[in-house]
Scaffold this motif. Structure first.
Motif, PDB file in Angstrom:
ATOM      1  N   THR A   1       5.848   4.423 -10.478  1.00 25.72           N
ATOM      2  CA  THR A   1       5.083   5.406 -11.240  1.00 25.72           C
ATOM      3  C   THR A   1       4.083   4.745 -12.186  1.00 25.72           C
ATOM      4  OG1 THR A   1       6.774   5.492 -12.939  1.00 25.72           O
ATOM      5  CG2 THR A   1       6.967   7.083 -11.168  1.00 25.72           C
ATOM      6  N   SER A   2       3.934   3.422 -12.091  1.00 26.70           N
ATOM      7  CA  SER A   2       2.974   2.771 -12.975  1.00 26.70           C
ATOM      8  C   SER A   2       1.575   3.144 -12.477  1.00 26.70           C
ATOM      9  CB  SER A   2       3.201   1.256 -12.941  1.00 26.70           C
ATOM     10  OG  SER A   2       1.998   0.597 -12.709  1.00 26.70           O
ATOM     11  N   ASN A   3       0.660   3.490 -13.410  1.00 27.80           N
ATOM     12  CA  ASN A   3      -0.599   4.032 -12.894  1.00 27.80           C
ATOM     13  C   ASN A   3      -1.575   2.957 -12.436  1.00 27.80           C
ATOM     14  OD1 ASN A   3      -1.348   3.242 -15.344  1.00 27.80           O
ATOM     15  ND2 ASN A   3      -1.562   5.301 -16.216  1.00 27.80           N
ATOM     16  N   ASP A   4      -1.202   1.662 -12.516  1.00 27.91           N
ATOM     17  CA  ASP A   4      -2.089   0.690 -11.872  1.00 27.91           C
ATOM     18  C   ASP A   4      -1.422   0.085 -10.627  1.00 27.91           C
ATOM     19  OD1 ASP A   4      -0.325  -1.112 -12.848  1.00 27.91           O
ATOM     20  OD2 ASP A   4      -1.771  -2.307 -13.979  1.00 27.91           O
ATOM     21  N   SER A   5      -0.382   0.768 -10.104  1.00 29.07           N
ATOM     22  CA  SER A   5       0.291   0.163  -8.962  1.00 29.07           C
ATOM     23  C   SER A   5      -0.503   0.403  -7.678  1.00 29.07           C
ATOM     24  CB  SER A   5       1.716   0.709  -8.813  1.00 29.07           C
ATOM     25  OG  SER A   5       1.760   1.750  -7.887  1.00 29.07           O
ATOM     26  N   PHE A   6      -0.394  -0.561  -6.787  1.00 27.88           N
ATOM     27  CA  PHE A   6      -1.075  -0.439  -5.503  1.00 27.88           C
ATOM     28  C   PHE A   6      -0.532   0.776  -4.742  1.00 27.88           C
ATOM     29  CE2 PHE A   6      -1.266  -0.898  -0.997  1.00 27.88           C
ATOM     30  CZ  PHE A   6      -2.587  -1.262  -0.786  1.00 27.88           C
ATOM     31  N   LEU A   7       0.810   0.946  -4.800  1.00 28.98           N
ATOM     32  CA  LEU A   7       1.420   2.039  -4.037  1.00 28.98           C
ATOM     33  C   LEU A   7       0.902   3.393  -4.506  1.00 28.98           C
ATOM     34  CD1 LEU A   7       5.089   0.766  -3.730  1.00 28.98           C
ATOM     35  CD2 LEU A   7       3.419   0.999  -1.892  1.00 28.98           C
ATOM     36  N   ALA A   8       0.732   3.524  -5.841  1.00 28.08           N
ATOM     37  CA  ALA A   8       0.234   4.802  -6.366  1.00 28.08           C
ATOM     38  C   ALA A   8      -1.194   5.036  -5.878  1.00 28.08           C
ATOM     39  CB  ALA A   8       0.302   4.797  -7.893  1.00 28.08           C
ATOM     40  N   ALA A   9      -2.030   3.982  -5.902  1.00 30.08           N
ATOM     41  CA  ALA A   9      -3.422   4.126  -5.458  1.00 30.08           C
ATOM     42  C   ALA A   9      -3.466   4.487  -3.966  1.00 30.08           C
ATOM     43  CB  ALA A   9      -4.190   2.829  -5.707  1.00 30.08           C
ATOM     44  N   HIS A  10      -2.596   3.837  -3.200  1.00 28.99           N
ATOM     45  CA  HIS A  10      -2.547   4.076  -1.754  1.00 28.99           C
ATOM     46  C   HIS A  10      -2.118   5.522  -1.482  1.00 28.99           C
ATOM     47  CE1 HIS A  10      -2.222   3.079   2.411  1.00 28.99           C
ATOM     48  NE2 HIS A  10      -0.931   3.340   2.457  1.00 28.99           N
ATOM     49  N   ALA A  11      -1.067   5.961  -2.222  1.00 28.48           N
ATOM     50  CA  ALA A  11      -0.550   7.321  -2.012  1.00 28.48           C
ATOM     51  C   ALA A  11      -1.603   8.355  -2.396  1.00 28.48           C
ATOM     52  CB  ALA A  11       0.723   7.529  -2.824  1.00 28.48           C
ATOM     53  N   ALA A  12      -2.449   8.005  -3.385  1.00 24.43           N
ATOM     54  CA  ALA A  12      -3.475   8.958  -3.828  1.00 24.43           C
ATOM     55  C   ALA A  12      -4.678   8.949  -2.872  1.00 24.43           C
ATOM     56  CB  ALA A  12      -3.894   8.631  -5.256  1.00 24.43           C
ATOM     57  N   GLY A  13      -4.613   8.140  -1.811  1.00 24.93           N
ATOM     58  CA  GLY A  13      -5.649   8.172  -0.775  1.00 24.93           C
ATOM     59  C   GLY A  13      -6.862   7.303  -1.083  1.00 24.93           C
ATOM     60  N   ALA A  14      -6.692   6.219  -1.875  1.00 26.96           N
ATOM     61  CA  ALA A  14      -7.840   5.345  -2.173  1.00 26.96           C
ATOM     62  C   ALA A  14      -8.394   4.736  -0.880  1.00 26.96           C
ATOM     63  CB  ALA A  14      -7.411   4.237  -3.129  1.00 26.96           C
ATOM     64  N   ASP A  15      -9.695   4.457  -0.902  1.00 24.63           N
ATOM     65  CA  ASP A  15     -10.382   3.982   0.289  1.00 24.63           C
ATOM     66  C   ASP A  15      -9.950   2.561   0.662  1.00 24.63           C
ATOM     67  OD1 ASP A  15     -12.878   3.406   1.907  1.00 24.63           O
ATOM     68  OD2 ASP A  15     -13.198   2.155   0.126  1.00 24.63           O
ATOM     69  N   LEU A  16      -9.773   2.317   1.963  1.00 20.38           N
ATOM     70  CA  LEU A  16      -9.174   1.060   2.439  1.00 20.38           C
ATOM     71  C   LEU A  16     -10.009  -0.165   2.067  1.00 20.38           C
ATOM     72  CD1 LEU A  16      -6.891  -0.222   4.079  1.00 20.38           C
ATOM     73  CD2 LEU A  16      -8.273   0.099   6.122  1.00 20.38           C
ATOM     74  N   THR A  17     -11.324  -0.072   2.225  1.00 21.23           N
ATOM     75  CA  THR A  17     -12.150  -1.249   1.920  1.00 21.23           C
ATOM     76  C   THR A  17     -11.997  -1.618   0.441  1.00 21.23           C
ATOM     77  OG1 THR A  17     -13.685  -0.255   3.462  1.00 21.23           O
ATOM     78  CG2 THR A  17     -14.496  -2.162   2.247  1.00 21.23           C
ATOM     79  N   THR A  18     -11.923  -0.595  -0.426  1.00 19.35           N
ATOM     80  CA  THR A  18     -11.742  -0.885  -1.858  1.00 19.35           C
ATOM     81  C   THR A  18     -10.381  -1.514  -2.101  1.00 19.35           C
ATOM     82  OG1 THR A  18     -12.895   1.215  -2.145  1.00 19.35           O
ATOM     83  CG2 THR A  18     -11.970   0.215  -4.139  1.00 19.35           C
ATOM     84  N   LEU A  19      -9.346  -0.982  -1.432  1.00 17.19           N
ATOM     85  CA  LEU A  19      -8.007  -1.525  -1.633  1.00 17.19           C
ATOM     86  C   LEU A  19      -7.924  -2.987  -1.188  1.00 17.19           C
ATOM     87  CD1 LEU A  19      -5.703   1.415  -0.427  1.00 17.19           C
ATOM     88  CD2 LEU A  19      -6.084   0.656  -2.757  1.00 17.19           C
ATOM     89  N   LEU A  20      -8.761  -3.353  -0.207  1.00 20.35           N
ATOM     90  CA  LEU A  20      -8.690  -4.720   0.332  1.00 20.35           C
ATOM     91  C   LEU A  20      -9.666  -5.689  -0.348  1.00 20.35           C
ATOM     92  CD1 LEU A  20      -8.282  -3.979   4.146  1.00 20.35           C
ATOM     93  CD2 LEU A  20      -6.585  -5.009   2.616  1.00 20.35           C
TER      94      LEU A  20
END
Ligand code: 2OP
Length: 451
Positions: free
Chosen positions: A429-448
């Protein structure tokens, strides 16, 4: 039994081919995109949908999050539903600034018994997501399910921070039982992933491991850990020493390396230690481990599991209370850059050490995989590790690309598992976690993107 485990260990160490020189530049985007394609679709079951919605609400609502942590903490001590309802109502009332908590308070006050039952069941449901069984026998069906799917496991026996010598003895005896039970089970199966791997916490092997006298703690745990190393060697199993909070890091490292330096352990068992990238001085910690490995050739090279670190909140609070600089990076990108730098140094050090990259961050995983590919490392030189319940989708994606993956599987009961459960909830539930960003549908190129 010995034969099966030996075959796996040899497969992972001695038969690794000579490494050709680096040929290509690491292509993190390509490897990451390939991994992302293999992620299973999120479950559409009503329970999974509700849990995802709840997790998102917890990420956005710090007061509700604090109330939940306090509830998770007191839940095992509640003996009746009335107890559960009373605690729940009190904690939600404390979180008066949270709109979700206000709505929940009304619900609890109107329907105390059903609300208590739902809350108690909720915590248990959540715990079962992270904990695979009450003991080794109970955990076997789930371990078999993983082995059959080509996923290896490391079992973690819940029950850190023992307070008496008798408790530490019981914990060590349970560790031995896990090693023996799993060895017997693995021997009966010929699956390549059915190896026996146990993660232990030194704080569970002695009541003496305290921040103000860490050396005394190492002395208290020495005999129990030595015994477990002997059992692991006899069974051909792997023993991994977990790292805990910063104030015990030095003592745990010294104890592990001293024991593994003893001549009787030069030929085994296969053993490992943890490097926490969130520590500002983790580069120096790796220097120390590599220097030790160079001076102590082992039949099974030391496995170094690189993690971000699970005690971040604890370290920051402790440091603030004492007016110290926190020992951890407080900037997420700096920590991610450190993780990548350490991954490269570790992979450059193969075959002096064996490398386990433990992360749920797709960029960190893709970075290590792409770097290992560019070095021309055999896929057996590197394994990825994920946590049961948090990293299930990541585990499936890594396994689907044919890379090695091992899942950290806690075993024990809800009371013993509380501290572990709270660490997982903090991460989830940390708001800078990768999992939270991924679950919220962040764009793949940005995540990588590079951190
Ligand atoms: C922890 O217990 C996974 O060792 C890590 O939080």
């Amino acid at each position: 039994m010995l034969q099966v485990s030996r075959r796996i260990l040899q497969d992972m160490t001695t038969s690794a081919p000579e490494r050709p020189p680096a040929t290509a530049a690491p292509d993190v985007q390509a490897v990451g995109t390939e991994l992302a394609k293999r992620f299973p679709r999120p479950s559409r079951s009503p329970a999974a949908v509700i849990e995802r919605r709840m997790m998102r609400r917890l990420v956005d609502d710090p007061e509700l999050r604090a109330a939940l942590f306090r509830f998770v903490d007191v839940r095992p001590a509640c003996t009746t539903r009335e107890d559960v309802a009373r605690h729940l109502a009190e904690l939600l009332a404390d979180a008066a600034g949270s709109p979700t908590a206000q709505r929940a308070t009304k619900l609890v006050n109107h329907a105390r018994r059903p609300a208590a039952l739902a809350a108690a069941t909720g915590v248990e449901h959540m715990a079962h997501r992270f904990i695979i069984g009450a003991d080794a026998r109970d955990a076997l069906p789930e371990l078999e399910r993983l082995w059959r799917r080509g996923v290896a496991a490391t079992v973690d026996l819940l029950g850190e921070a023992t307070v008496t010598e008798a408790e530490a003895d019981r914990y060590a005896a349970r560790c031995e039982d896990v090693l023996r039970t799993l060895s017997a089970a693995a021997a009966a199966r010929d699956w390549p992933c059915a190896d026996v791997n146990l993660s232990v916490k030194v704080s569970a092997l002695t009541p003496e491991l305290r921040p103000n006298a860490p050396r005394r703690g190492a002395d208290g745990a020495r005999e129990r850990l030595r015994h477990l190393l002997r059992v692991a060697r006899e069974l051909g199993a792997h023993l991994h020493i977990d790292m805990e909070s910063f104030d015990t890091r030095e003592a745990v490292t010294a104890l592990t390396l001293q024991l593994l330096s003893e001549p009787e352990f030069a030929a085994g068992p296969s053993a490992g230690i943890v490097l926490q990238a969130y520590l500002v001085e983790s580069g120096e910690h790796l220097d120390e481990l590599l220097a030790w490995a160079a001076e102590h050739p082992r039949e099974h090279p030391l496995t170094i599991r690189l993690v971000k670190g699970a005690y971040w909140d604890n370290e920051v609070v402790q440091a603030a209370q004492h007016g110290w600089e926190p020992p951890v990076f407080t900037d997420r990108a700096a920590c991610d850059r450190q993780f990548e730098a350490l991954s490269r140094r570790l992979l450059d050090s193969v075959p002096l050490v064996r490398v386990a990259i433990a992360s749920h961050n797709l960029r960190s995983i893709a970075h290590a995989a792409a770097y290992a590919d560019a070095l021309g490392l055999d896929e057996r030189a590197l394994e990825f590790q994920v946590l049961r319940g948090l990293g299930d989708e990541t585990e499936a994606a890594i396994a689907a690309t044919g890379r090695r993956v091992r899942t950290y599987c806690p075993v024990g009961d809800l009371v013993a598992g509380m501290a572990y459960l709270v660490r997982r909830l903090l991460e989830n539930t940390s708001n800078d976690s990768f999992l939270a960003a991924h679950a919220a549908g962040a764009d793949l190129t940005t995540l990588l993107e590079a951190p």
